[in-house]
Design an enzyme around this catalytic site. Structure first.
Site, PDB file in Angstrom:
ATOM      1  CG  ASP A 142      47.953  22.958  48.621  1.00  0.00           C
ATOM      2  OD1 ASP A 142      46.834  23.039  48.072  1.00  0.00           O
ATOM      3  OD2 ASP A 142      48.776  22.057  48.377  1.00  0.00           O
TER       4      ASP A 142
ATOM      5  CE  LYS B 233      51.802  20.622  49.982  1.00  0.00           C
ATOM      6  NZ  LYS B 233      51.583  21.874  49.210  1.00  0.00           N
TER       7      LYS B 233
ATOM      8  CE  LYS C 146      50.374  18.776  47.090  1.00  0.00           C
ATOM      9  NZ  LYS C 146      50.024  20.155  46.642  1.00  0.00           N
TER      10      LYS C 146
END
Length: 213
Positions: A89, A151, A181
């Site tokens: 990430d 995200k 996300k």
């Protein structure tokens, strides 16, 4: 998909010890979460802890500010993958996005996706620091660069995920393979369900055990 598989069981505190990481690994295996999300130094340990299960080992890149050079972030991804990371990430360069330099942001994400190869790359855009227009542009960068997820948040800035942001991001990536996300501040079953209803396909939280109970 069963609810536990939405959860990236997360521990990113700088003071986390090996005992703390071992605890969340055991919880992730017990509850069958999607992944254990940690800082990069813990990936070899996490990989060993979740061996023989389908719980993934995941870590953050360029965290939490996103202000490292692209070369440093690329090295971080390659190092994480070499150490056993299944997912990474990354944090975008937020200042470059806000300055209108979408090409820089897209090119950087693309280079990190190339470094990640077949491994999942999620892209943190830090929604609390962006206008709605900037969020949409950030989502376009993620789509154009070929990443896997966009995200919301690091959880280390001025705010976390909101239902409104998840809906906006879901709409912005519609028609692509990019998923959303939600991360940061998802602590109650109500929060959890609201994020899924808004379109999130993964939830980053340190409250995973409470959510599945």
């Amino acid at each position: 998909m069963k609810l536990s598989k939405y959860i990236d069981h997360t521990l990113l505190k700088p003071e986390a010890t090996q005992a703390d990481v071992e605890k969340i690994c055991k919880e992730a295996v017990e509850h069958d979460f999607a992944s254990v999300m940690v800082n990069p130094c813990w990936i070899p340990f996490v990989k060993e802890q979740v061996k023989g299960t389908d719980v993934l080992a995941a870590c953050v890149i360029g965290f939490p500010l996103g202000a490292n050079t692209t070369a440093v972030k690329v090295f971080e991804v390659k190092d994480a993958v070499a150490n056993g990371a299944d997912e990474v990430d990354m944090v975008i360069n937020i200042g470059q996005l806000k300055a209108g330099n979408d090409k820089y942001v897209t090119d950087e994400i693309r280079q990190l996706k190339e470094a990640a190869g077949s491994h999942c790359l999620k892209v943190i855009i830090e929604t609390c620091l962006l206008t709605d227009d900037e969020k949409k542009r950030a989502c376009k960068c993620v789509v154009d660069a070929g990443a896997d997820f966009v995200k919301t948040s690091t959880g280390f800035s001025t705010g976390g995920a909101t239902v409104a942001d998840v809906k906006l991001m879901k709409a912005a990536v519609e028609g692509s393979s990019v998923k959303v996300k939600a991360s940061g501040g998802v602590r109650s079953p109500e929060d959890f369900q609201a994020m899924i209803d808004a379109g999130a396909e993964r939830i980053g939280t340190s409250s995973g055990c409470k959510l599945v109970k």
